[in-house]
Design a protein around this motif. Structure first.
Motif, PDB file in Angstrom:
ATOM      1  N   ALA A  64       0.743  -0.826   0.086  1.00 15.14           N
ATOM      2  CA  ALA A  64       0.173   0.060   0.112  1.00 15.14           C
ATOM      3  C   ALA A  64       0.430   0.918  -0.261  1.00 15.14           C
ATOM      4  O   ALA A  64       0.348   2.224  -0.333  1.00 15.14           O
ATOM      5  CB  ALA A  64      -0.971   0.364   1.012  1.00 15.14           C
ATOM      6  N   THR A  65       2.510   1.244   0.252  1.00 22.03           N
ATOM      7  CA  THR A  65       2.550   2.136   0.531  1.00 22.03           C
ATOM      8  C   THR A  65       3.969   2.355  -0.736  1.00 22.03           C
ATOM      9  O   THR A  65       3.964   3.916  -0.659  1.00 22.03           O
ATOM     10  CB  THR A  65       3.789   2.323   1.896  1.00 22.03           C
ATOM     11  N   LEU A  66       3.099   1.828  -2.009  1.00 18.25           N
ATOM     12  CA  LEU A  66       4.659   2.237  -2.473  1.00 18.25           C
ATOM     13  C   LEU A  66       4.502   3.337  -3.560  1.00 18.25           C
ATOM     14  O   LEU A  66       4.760   3.680  -3.774  1.00 18.25           O
ATOM     15  CB  LEU A  66       4.589   1.051  -3.528  1.00 18.25           C
ATOM     16  N   LEU A  67       2.373   2.849  -4.144  1.00 13.84           N
ATOM     17  CA  LEU A  67       1.435   4.088  -4.525  1.00 13.84           C
ATOM     18  C   LEU A  67       1.817   5.867  -3.788  1.00 13.84           C
ATOM     19  O   LEU A  67       2.065   6.781  -4.235  1.00 13.84           O
ATOM     20  CB  LEU A  67       0.791   3.461  -5.036  1.00 13.84           C
ATOM     21  N   ARG A  68       2.070   5.603  -2.640  1.00 13.15           N
ATOM     22  CA  ARG A  68       2.056   6.715  -2.385  1.00 13.15           C
ATOM     23  C   ARG A  68       3.332   7.685  -1.955  1.00 13.15           C
ATOM     24  O   ARG A  68       3.628   8.562  -1.921  1.00 13.15           O
ATOM     25  CB  ARG A  68       1.562   6.347  -0.482  1.00 13.15           C
ATOM     26  N   ASP A  69       4.274   6.640  -1.800  1.00 11.92           N
ATOM     27  CA  ASP A  69       6.204   7.187  -2.431  1.00 11.92           C
ATOM     28  C   ASP A  69       5.747   7.801  -3.608  1.00 11.92           C
ATOM     29  O   ASP A  69       7.264   8.458  -4.379  1.00 11.92           O
ATOM     30  CB  ASP A  69       7.039   6.201  -2.215  1.00 11.92           C
ATOM     31  N   VAL A  70       4.636   7.291  -4.789  1.00 11.52           N
ATOM     32  CA  VAL A  70       4.496   7.848  -5.834  1.00 11.52           C
ATOM     33  C   VAL A  70       4.828   8.650  -6.284  1.00 11.52           C
ATOM     34  O   VAL A  70       4.538   9.859  -6.564  1.00 11.52           O
ATOM     35  CB  VAL A  70       4.744   6.768  -7.390  1.00 11.52           C
ATOM     36  N   PHE A  71       3.677   9.489  -5.782  1.00  8.30           N
ATOM     37  CA  PHE A  71       2.847  10.465  -5.763  1.00  8.30           C
ATOM     38  C   PHE A  71       2.850  11.262  -4.552  1.00  8.30           C
ATOM     39  O   PHE A  71       2.577  12.334  -4.814  1.00  8.30           O
ATOM     40  CB  PHE A  71       1.275   9.815  -5.784  1.00  8.30           C
ATOM     41  N   PHE A  72       3.088  11.266  -3.703  1.00 11.06           N
ATOM     42  CA  PHE A  72       3.315  12.616  -2.527  1.00 11.06           C
ATOM     43  C   PHE A  72       1.778  13.244  -2.165  1.00 11.06           C
ATOM     44  O   PHE A  72       2.368  14.080  -1.919  1.00 11.06           O
ATOM     45  CB  PHE A  72       4.405  13.230  -2.562  1.00 11.06           C
ATOM     46  N   LYS A  73       0.503  12.496  -1.756  1.00  6.89           N
ATOM     47  CA  LYS A  73      -0.641  12.663  -1.450  1.00  6.89           C
ATOM     48  C   LYS A  73      -1.566  11.484  -0.801  1.00  6.89           C
ATOM     49  O   LYS A  73      -0.662  10.670  -1.097  1.00  6.89           O
ATOM     50  CB  LYS A  73      -1.011  12.917  -3.125  1.00  6.89           C
ATOM     51  N   PRO A  74      -2.068  11.846   0.176  1.00  8.44           N
ATOM     52  CA  PRO A  74      -3.277  10.516   0.061  1.00  8.44           C
ATOM     53  C   PRO A  74      -3.734  10.203  -0.499  1.00  8.44           C
ATOM     54  O   PRO A  74      -4.134  10.351  -1.917  1.00  8.44           O
ATOM     55  CB  PRO A  74      -4.090  11.412   0.793  1.00  8.44           C
ATOM     56  N   MET A  75      -3.449   9.265  -0.170  1.00  9.16           N
ATOM     57  CA  MET A  75      -3.747   7.517  -0.301  1.00  9.16           C
ATOM     58  C   MET A  75      -5.252   6.646  -0.288  1.00  9.16           C
ATOM     59  O   MET A  75      -4.866   6.795   1.248  1.00  9.16           O
ATOM     60  CB  MET A  75      -2.674   6.398  -0.867  1.00  9.16           C
ATOM     61  N   VAL A  76      -6.180   7.362  -0.910  1.00  7.66           N
ATOM     62  CA  VAL A  76      -7.758   6.439  -0.889  1.00  7.66           C
ATOM     63  C   VAL A  76      -7.256   4.984  -2.139  1.00  7.66           C
ATOM     64  O   VAL A  76      -7.809   5.541  -3.529  1.00  7.66           O
ATOM     65  CB  VAL A  76      -8.288   7.480  -0.524  1.00  7.66           C
ATOM     66  N   TYR A  77      -7.544   3.843  -1.491  1.00 13.13           N
ATOM     67  CA  TYR A  77      -7.787   3.412  -2.254  1.00 13.13           C
ATOM     68  C   TYR A  77      -8.935   3.118  -2.297  1.00 13.13           C
ATOM     69  O   TYR A  77      -9.973   2.312  -1.449  1.00 13.13           O
ATOM     70  CB  TYR A  77      -7.034   1.586  -1.568  1.00 13.13           C
ATOM     71  N   ASP A  78     -10.381   3.218  -3.061  1.00 11.39           N
ATOM     72  CA  ASP A  78     -11.310   3.417  -3.772  1.00 11.39           C
ATOM     73  C   ASP A  78     -12.162   2.437  -3.627  1.00 11.39           C
ATOM     74  O   ASP A  78     -12.942   1.859  -3.844  1.00 11.39           O
ATOM     75  CB  ASP A  78     -11.354   4.577  -3.979  1.00 11.39           C
ATOM     76  N   GLU A  79     -11.621   1.542  -4.164  1.00 12.12           N
ATOM     77  CA  GLU A  79     -11.976   0.247  -4.681  1.00 12.12           C
ATOM     78  C   GLU A  79     -10.929  -1.248  -4.743  1.00 12.12           C
ATOM     79  O   GLU A  79      -9.977  -0.861  -5.240  1.00 12.12           O
ATOM     80  CB  GLU A  79     -12.521   0.478  -6.791  1.00 12.12           C
ATOM     81  N   VAL A  80     -11.189  -1.939  -3.505  1.00  9.99           N
ATOM     82  CA  VAL A  80     -10.465  -3.084  -3.497  1.00  9.99           C
ATOM     83  C   VAL A  80     -11.351  -4.725  -3.920  1.00  9.99           C
ATOM     84  O   VAL A  80     -10.552  -5.004  -3.318  1.00  9.99           O
ATOM     85  CB  VAL A  80      -9.146  -2.860  -2.132  1.00  9.99           C
ATOM     86  N   CYS A  81     -12.091  -4.960  -4.323  1.00  7.59           N
ATOM     87  CA  CYS A  81     -13.087  -5.202  -4.571  1.00  7.59           C
ATOM     88  C   CYS A  81     -13.805  -5.296  -2.844  1.00  7.59           C
ATOM     89  O   CYS A  81     -14.209  -4.416  -2.652  1.00  7.59           O
ATOM     90  CB  CYS A  81     -12.611  -6.578  -4.293  1.00  7.59           C
ATOM     91  N   TYR A  82     -15.184  -6.364  -3.539  1.00  9.02           N
ATOM     92  CA  TYR A  82     -15.959  -5.883  -3.127  1.00  9.02           C
ATOM     93  C   TYR A  82     -16.234  -7.052  -1.567  1.00  9.02           C
ATOM     94  O   TYR A  82     -16.241  -8.315  -2.077  1.00  9.02           O
ATOM     95  CB  TYR A  82     -17.518  -5.494  -3.502  1.00  9.02           C
ATOM     96  N   GLU A  83     -16.972  -6.928  -0.637  1.00 11.71           N
ATOM     97  CA  GLU A  83     -17.641  -8.203   0.515  1.00 11.71           C
ATOM     98  C   GLU A  83     -19.120  -8.399   0.682  1.00 11.71           C
ATOM     99  O   GLU A  83     -19.637  -7.508  -0.121  1.00 11.71           O
ATOM    100  CB  GLU A  83     -17.706  -7.594   1.866  1.00 11.71           C
ATOM    101  N   GLY A  84     -18.997  -9.852  -0.607  1.00 11.46           N
ATOM    102  CA  GLY A  84     -19.971 -10.026  -1.174  1.00 11.46           C
ATOM    103  C   GLY A  84     -20.029 -11.708  -1.245  1.00 11.46           C
ATOM    104  O   GLY A  84     -19.316 -11.886  -1.555  1.00 11.46           O
ATOM    105  N   ASP A  85     -21.420 -12.288  -2.622  1.00 12.94           N
ATOM    106  CA  ASP A  85     -21.513 -13.497  -2.747  1.00 12.94           C
ATOM    107  C   ASP A  85     -21.686 -13.228  -4.231  1.00 12.94           C
ATOM    108  O   ASP A  85     -21.961 -14.582  -4.671  1.00 12.94           O
ATOM    109  CB  ASP A  85     -22.068 -14.370  -2.158  1.00 12.94           C
ATOM    110  N   LEU A  86     -21.206 -12.665  -5.738  1.00 12.86           N
ATOM    111  CA  LEU A  86     -21.333 -11.987  -6.476  1.00 12.86           C
ATOM    112  C   LEU A  86     -20.460 -13.050  -7.263  1.00 12.86           C
ATOM    113  O   LEU A  86     -19.393 -13.152  -6.810  1.00 12.86           O
ATOM    114  CB  LEU A  86     -21.297 -10.923  -6.887  1.00 12.86           C
ATOM    115  N   GLN A  87     -20.803 -14.084  -8.722  1.00 14.97           N
ATOM    116  CA  GLN A  87     -20.103 -14.505  -9.414  1.00 14.97           C
ATOM    117  C   GLN A  87     -18.858 -13.956  -9.762  1.00 14.97           C
ATOM    118  O   GLN A  87     -17.582 -14.588 -10.333  1.00 14.97           O
ATOM    119  CB  GLN A  87     -19.994 -15.327 -10.377  1.00 14.97           C
ATOM    120  N   GLN A  88     -18.784 -12.567 -10.134  1.00 14.04           N
ATOM    121  CA  GLN A  88     -17.981 -11.872  -9.789  1.00 14.04           C
ATOM    122  C   GLN A  88     -16.514 -11.700  -9.388  1.00 14.04           C
ATOM    123  O   GLN A  88     -16.446 -11.414  -8.085  1.00 14.04           O
ATOM    124  CB  GLN A  88     -17.976 -10.519 -10.930  1.00 14.04           C
TER     125      GLN A  88
END
Length: 528
Positions: free
Chosen positions: A336-360
């Protein structure tokens, strides 16, 4: 003729200008003016106002809100007396003046969220803000009853940010027609399969659509929730055509949207969800869209752009923080820290997959995996957004339509949120080169996370970098992040002389650990 004239004057006076006399700092001042209804008020009438208080001057755009009413909204950033004067190409709207008093904010009003300390966030009044978000893409496009259930769910949930689309979404599990549309409908027909096909008057917005959106953003504000407003998205598939309006209409939409929403203190701008999947918009156009949003927002709300497979140029100054889709970043330590060190801004991982039971593959995380993602993000000094895709009553899925939460991760996420908010400040990896388990707020507060790793004991050991000096004392609490328990251990540890990259207890003391996964340690300075 005289009777008709006097009736017109009477009705005009009855709908006179309206504005508040007192407004809290960072709240919304609103001026309502009657104006022309003939022609096309959206295209024919220009309206703006300049607000001034001492040397401070702010110019804001107005907008047509239907039924002959025009509005100008303003969010004062400082207390005191404010004056305003309107400018318009329409005589009834031009040169209107007035004033109001900006008073101190109430106890629940901390102002808009801003970037702080490079990688983190604070409210405008200085209070720390830690984003613990969830995903509700099309929740404002559902029947009223379902929207109210969603708000009730959020009342009891730990989330303080919601990712939500302006335009309705036509996608798997969310193919219903919304109660409101953003444009005036010219016609509606059926295709060979019986599905509706629409034609829109793109020169006329539908005020009821935006009024409803505003109401729901205000509802979130009452709950202390930030609205991460997604301006464009690729989930239309030609059903309405809102993803392919053309650049000129896109810019008009941005100007209308920002005129309406920029004064809402809990709004964040997300230029797009999965911008690279919006095939109707060339990559080069996103710079123009972003600059249109930022230039129309005099308050400097947080602004980002979300990716699908390819990252955008997040280092550009218009973007205040980085919104990333990438589940692998929080699957293990050190990522998680790697991209933070690239952009030097707050990092929000807004989509990391979802808790659920879909086939996707993106829709079937376990509760343990979703909770683990949050801990991996927080330990690294970054932030993670939740989503839930379990099929619920009536095929309602929280991630798309809202409703009720049934997953096991929200309570555990709330447990982590409380731990973070109790810390003396935001967390950073203590030694990002070699120790991706140990994070600290300062030299008196550490959080060590083990994740899936299980071990029978832990020897008191911290990174030397920025660590406590010899002789300082600490106590340790063992945290079970899944069962949400905290066990304070009786041992008192005293820092020994350091000779290498690690700091140890003088007696090289160890503590026993239960052989279970997802444990963490909270290490705090002990003062007798």
């Amino acid at each position: 003729m005289k009777y008709g004239y006097f009736l017109f004057v009477f009705l005009w006076a009855a709908v006179s200008a309206f504005a508040q006399e007192r407004v809290e700092r960072w709240e919304r001042f609103e001026l309502t003016l009657p104006g022309p209804q003939t022609g096309n008020p959206f295209a024919d009438v220009n309206l703006s106002a300049e607000f001034s208080s001492g040397k401070e001057k702010v110019k804001v755009a107005g907008f047509y809100d239907g039924n002959g009413l025009y509005k100008i909204r303003f969010m004062p950033k400082q207390t005191g007396e404010w004056k305003y004067k309107t400018t318009s190409n329409s005589k009834p709207l031009n040169g209107k003046t007035g004033s109001f008093t900006c008073i101190e904010p109430g106890p629940d009003n901390h102002g808009p969220v801003q970037v702080a300390d490079t990688y983190h966030f604070k409210y405008a009044d200085g209070k720390r803000y830690y984003p613990f978000g969830t995903t509700l893409y099309a929740w404002t496009h559902q029947p009223e009853g379902l929207e109210e259930i969603t708000l009730k769910t959020l009342t009891d949930a730990p989330f303080n940010k919601v990712r939500m689309c302006v335009f309705p979404k036509y996608y798997s599990h969310v193919e219903n027609e919304p109660p409101f549309y953003p444009y005036v409908k010219k016609s509606e027909t059926k295709d060979v399969k019986g599905k509706p096909k629409f034609q829109w008057d793109l020169s006329r917005f539908e005020p009821a659509f935006f009024q409803h959106l505003e109401k729901r953003i205000d509802d979130l504000k009452k709950l202390g929730i930030e609205a991460d407003v997604i301006i464009f998205h690729p989930y239309d598939k030609g059903h309405w055509g809102f993803d392919s309006l053309g650049k000129e209409n896109d810019i008009k939409y941005i100007r209308y949207l920002t005129a309406r929403l920029a004064s809402f203190r809990n709004v964040w701008w997300s230029l797009a969800n999965e911008f690279d999947y919006v095939k109707t918009k060339p990559r080069a156009d996103w710079d123009d869209y972003t600059k249109a949003v930022v230039s129309a927002d005099p308050y400097g709300h947080l602004c980002s752009i979300h990716n699908g497979s390819v990252y955008y140029d997040n280092w550009k100054p218009e973007y205040t923080h980085v919104s990333i889709q990438n589940g692998s970043t929080v699957e293990d330590f050190g990522r998680a820290t790697l991209l933070r060190d690239v952009f030097f801004k707050p990092m929000v991982y807004d989509e990391v997959c979802y808790e659920g039971d879909l086939q996707q593959r993106w829709g079937h995380l376990s509760g343990e995996e979703m909770t683990e993602a949050f801990w991996q993000g927080v330990i690294a000094g970054t932030y993670v957004t939740h989503g839930e895709t379990y099929k619920n009553a009536g095929d309602t899925i929280f991630w798309a339509k809202g409703g009720r939460l049934i997953g096991s991760s929200p309570k555990r996420i709330g447990f982590l949120k409380k731990i973070l908010e109790e810390a003396p400040g935001p967390l950073e990896l203590s030694d990002p080169w070699k120790d991706h388990h140990t994070s600290r707020a300062d030299s008196s507060y550490y959080l060590v996370y083990f994740g899936k790793n299980m071990q029978p004991e832990w020897e008191f050991s911290l990174p030397r970098k920025g660590g406590p000096k010899t002789g300082r004392k600490f106590k340790v609490e063992v945290i079970d992040t899944w069962n949400m328990t905290i066990d304070e251990r009786p041992e008192i540890f005293e820092i020994a002389e350091t000779t290498d990259y690690r700091i140890f207890d003088k007696k090289r003391t160890s503590i026993r650990l239960p052989m279970t996964p997802y444990l963490a340690l909270r290490i705090k300075e002990y003062r007798e």
